[in-house]
Design an enzyme around this catalytic site. Structure first.
Site, PDB file in Angstrom:
ATOM      1  N   HIS A  23      84.795  14.646   5.946  1.00  0.00           N
ATOM      2  CA  HIS A  23      85.784  15.502   5.912  1.00  0.00           C
ATOM      3  C   HIS A  23      87.131  14.947   6.186  1.00  0.00           C
ATOM      4  O   HIS A  23      87.324  14.290   7.456  1.00  0.00           O
ATOM      5  CB  HIS A  23      85.416  16.670   7.002  1.00  0.00           C
ATOM      6  CG  HIS A  23      84.142  17.471   6.376  1.00  0.00           C
ATOM      7  ND1 HIS A  23      84.502  18.713   6.999  1.00  0.00           N
ATOM      8  CD2 HIS A  23      83.311  17.263   5.515  1.00  0.00           C
ATOM      9  CE1 HIS A  23      83.167  19.413   6.300  1.00  0.00           C
ATOM     10  NE2 HIS A  23      82.498  18.591   5.580  1.00  0.00           N
TER      11      HIS A  23
ATOM     12  N   PRO B 172      81.645  24.265  22.710  1.00  0.00           N
ATOM     13  CA  PRO B 172      81.264  23.440  21.464  1.00  0.00           C
ATOM     14  C   PRO B 172      82.487  23.600  20.494  1.00  0.00           C
ATOM     15  O   PRO B 172      82.423  22.945  19.514  1.00  0.00           O
ATOM     16  CB  PRO B 172      80.209  24.203  20.631  1.00  0.00           C
ATOM     17  CG  PRO B 172      80.279  25.596  21.391  1.00  0.00           C
ATOM     18  CD  PRO B 172      80.733  25.309  22.833  1.00  0.00           C
TER      19      PRO B 172
ATOM     20  N   TYR C 194      88.072  27.215  11.278  1.00  0.00           N
ATOM     21  CA  TYR C 194      87.712  27.964  12.712  1.00  0.00           C
ATOM     22  C   TYR C 194      88.844  29.014  12.457  1.00  0.00           C
ATOM     23  O   TYR C 194      89.970  29.182  12.222  1.00  0.00           O
ATOM     24  CB  TYR C 194      88.410  27.036  13.596  1.00  0.00           C
ATOM     25  CG  TYR C 194      87.766  25.575  13.814  1.00  0.00           C
ATOM     26  CD1 TYR C 194      87.775  24.629  13.010  1.00  0.00           C
ATOM     27  CD2 TYR C 194      86.742  25.632  15.029  1.00  0.00           C
ATOM     28  CE1 TYR C 194      86.982  23.411  13.360  1.00  0.00           C
ATOM     29  CE2 TYR C 194      85.956  24.371  15.331  1.00  0.00           C
ATOM     30  CZ  TYR C 194      86.049  23.513  14.603  1.00  0.00           C
ATOM     31  OH  TYR C 194      85.491  22.422  14.564  1.00  0.00           O
TER      32      TYR C 194
ATOM     33  N   TYR D  94      90.811  15.799  17.606  1.00  0.00           N
ATOM     34  CA  TYR D  94      89.575  16.149  16.918  1.00  0.00           C
ATOM     35  C   TYR D  94      88.938  14.926  16.400  1.00  0.00           C
ATOM     36  O   TYR D  94      87.512  14.842  16.541  1.00  0.00           O
ATOM     37  CB  TYR D  94      89.954  17.089  15.813  1.00  0.00           C
ATOM     38  CG  TYR D  94      88.704  17.798  15.322  1.00  0.00           C
ATOM     39  CD1 TYR D  94      88.007  17.260  14.141  1.00  0.00           C
ATOM     40  CD2 TYR D  94      88.598  19.187  15.759  1.00  0.00           C
ATOM     41  CE1 TYR D  94      86.885  18.034  13.875  1.00  0.00           C
ATOM     42  CE2 TYR D  94      87.267  19.943  15.092  1.00  0.00           C
ATOM     43  CZ  TYR D  94      86.532  19.252  14.137  1.00  0.00           C
ATOM     44  OH  TYR D  94      85.569  19.864  13.704  1.00  0.00           O
TER      45      TYR D  94
ATOM     46  N   LYS E 104      82.816  18.132  20.771  1.00  0.00           N
ATOM     47  CA  LYS E 104      82.951  16.912  21.553  1.00  0.00           C
ATOM     48  C   LYS E 104      81.720  16.806  22.475  1.00  0.00           C
ATOM     49  O   LYS E 104      81.698  15.476  22.993  1.00  0.00           O
ATOM     50  CB  LYS E 104      84.258  17.190  22.458  1.00  0.00           C
ATOM     51  CG  LYS E 104      85.493  17.181  21.766  1.00  0.00           C
ATOM     52  CD  LYS E 104      85.782  15.745  21.088  1.00  0.00           C
ATOM     53  CE  LYS E 104      86.812  15.871  20.134  1.00  0.00           C
ATOM     54  NZ  LYS E 104      86.786  14.868  19.072  1.00  0.00           N
TER      55      LYS E 104
HETATM   56  C1  PHB Z   1      78.223  22.731  13.918  1.00  0.00           C
HETATM   57  O1  PHB Z   1      78.326  22.381  12.476  1.00  0.00           O
HETATM   58  O2  PHB Z   1      77.227  23.007  14.461  1.00  0.00           O
HETATM   59  C2  PHB Z   1      79.619  22.769  14.542  1.00  0.00           C
HETATM   60  C3  PHB Z   1      80.668  22.236  14.181  1.00  0.00           C
HETATM   61  C4  PHB Z   1      81.839  22.042  14.636  1.00  0.00           C
HETATM   62  C5  PHB Z   1      82.084  22.851  15.848  1.00  0.00           C
HETATM   63  C6  PHB Z   1      80.827  23.411  16.494  1.00  0.00           C
HETATM   64  C7  PHB Z   1      79.438  23.191  15.905  1.00  0.00           C
HETATM   65  O3  PHB Z   1      83.353  22.613  16.660  1.00  0.00           O
END
Ligand code: PHB
Ligand code: APR
Length: 389
Positions: free
Chosen positions: A72, A292, A200, A384, A296
């Site tokens: 990604h 989450p 997000y 990130y 991280k």
């Molecule tokens: C996930 O794919 O479970 C996931 C991805 C990014 C995040 C949190 C969870 O920031």
């Protein structure tokens, strides 16, 4: 029984450490209280930093990750019905890899068991003894039999609810914690992801995240009340709420299906200091927890493992204690930067009942600044994709 490194916990931290140590002929025994299937049944985030990918390569377990992981180059941020992209490669030169952390753990189990690595499952009453001396040992029971494991070092990789952190006397430990007044309701569905990169979303109804595991396995989250339980949410209610939190174009494209997993996780920021006490070294969730939002958790556990593996190697190969003596300070320096980023990103993207109108305008201004400023996007991307070890 005797070994060089006793590893408490057979999650990703413990297994990655065991596998790395084995590449240098350093013996370990992993003590896991559950079964392999139970550990692999836990659904965890799916974004890997390059640092973790490098450790998996070093450990010789990166083949499936490279074959099935998805590169990604960026991520999308949605707010106020609009969306913009943070380009990781443009800002940092690096992508992230989307590959389920459960798969990381599976690959590590397969490697350890193929190598005949010693993993004791279903252990009980694990107790750490004389960790503050140079002759520590661990006792535990298995199948009703009492066992003793003498060792040079103990790696506490037993997660937030484990026994290792609590072995460090309270007079020595300093704990820092922040809890968040909401949870994440997550769904796994065998449907194509709504977008080829993660989204997000900050909406006036709360946070949402669109993620994935592969081209036909999607992972979605919506911010929910701490009082909620998964049973309070039918699949239809979840999909409807998710649509309401996405920009219209993405809501219209969402392909829904039955949930194959549905769970709620609370959010917490937590750090314990120091991460070392004598011959006991804490790694991963045993020492720190992040919300989450920034993905991280495992990625910060990975840098702990890197520092501890390097220090233990230095001890055995060069007879030098510099690496283990600096472990806690080095690990915590990176842990706190991951805590800061996770806290910042969580505050940017979520709505909480205690936010004033002023707070909401500040949040909006931060999002507008991030959308329009190259420096702000670079700072976000650098954190990130993962800060250097
Ligand atoms: C996930 O794919 O479970 C996931 C991805 C990014 C995040 C949190 C969870 O920031
Ligand atoms: N004795 C033996 N094993 C124990 C004990 C104990 N007393 N207590 C806990 N364990 C085991 C748990 O069963 C679990 O398998 O320790 C393991 C800890 O694993 P995790 O909680 O996954 O922690 P860690 O390995 O540090 O993983 C860190 O990985 O999956 C991601 O995002 C997740 O942040 C998490 C990260």
């Amino acid at each position: 029984m005797r070994t060089q490194v006793a590893i408490i916990g057979g999650g990703p931290s413990g297994l990655l450490l065991a596998q790395l140590l084995s590449t240098r002929g350093i013996e370990s025994v992993v003590l896991e209280r559950k079964t392999r299937d139970y550990v692999l049944g836990r659904i965890r985030a799916g974004v890997l930093e390059q640092g973790l990918v490098g450790l998996m390569e070093q450990a010789g377990v990166a083949d499936r990750l490279h074959a099935e992981g998805i590169l990604h180059d960026g991520t999308l941020i949605a707010f106020a019905g609009q969306m913009f992209r943070i380009d990781f490669v443009e800002r940092t030169g690096k992508p992230v890899i989307v590959y389920g952390q459960t798969e990381v753990t599976r690959d590590l189990y397969d490697a350890r068991q193929a190598a005949g690595g010693q993993i004791e499952f279903n252990v009980e009453s694990v107790t750490l003894w004389d960790a503050d001396t140079d002759k520590p040992h661990v006792t535990y029971t298995k199948d009703g039999q009492s066992k003793r494991l003498d060792c040079d070092f103990i790696a506490g990789c037993d997660g937030f609810h484990g026994v290792s952190r609590k072995t460090i006397p309270e007079s020595v430990r300093h704990e820092y914690e922040k809890t968040y007044p909401f949870g994440w309701l997550g769904i796994l569905s065998e449907t194509p992801p709504v977008n080829d990169e993660l989204i997000y979303a900050n909406s006036d109804r709360g946070f949402a995240l669109c993620s994935m595991r592969n081209a036909n396995l999607s992972r979605y989250y919506i911010q929910c009340a701490l009082s909620d339980s998964p049973d309070d949410w039918t699949d239809a209610a979840f999909w409807d709420e998710l649509r309401r939190r996405l920009p219209q174009a993405q809501a219209d494209r969402l392909i829904t299906g039955p949930s194959i997993e549905k769970s709620i996780a609370p959010l917490r920021s937590f750090v314990t200091e120091p991460m070392r006490w004598g011959r006991l070294f804490l790694c991963g969730d045993a020492a720190h927890i992040v919300p989450p939002t920034g993905a991280k958790g495992l990625n910060t556990a990975a840098s702990d493992v890197h520092y501890l593996y390097s220090g233990v190697r230095q001890f055995y190969e060069a007879g030098d204690t510099e690496g283990i003596d600096s472990y806690s300070d080095r690990a915590l320096a990176r842990v706190w930067k991951a805590e800061r980023f996770s806290w910042w990103f969580s505050n940017l993207m979520h709505r909480t009942p205690d936010q004033s109108q002023f707070d909401l305008r500040i949040q909006r201004a931060e999002l507008e600044f991030l959308r329009g400023n190259a420096g702000a996007q670079a700072a976000m991307a650098i954190n990130y994709v993962g800060l250097p070890y």
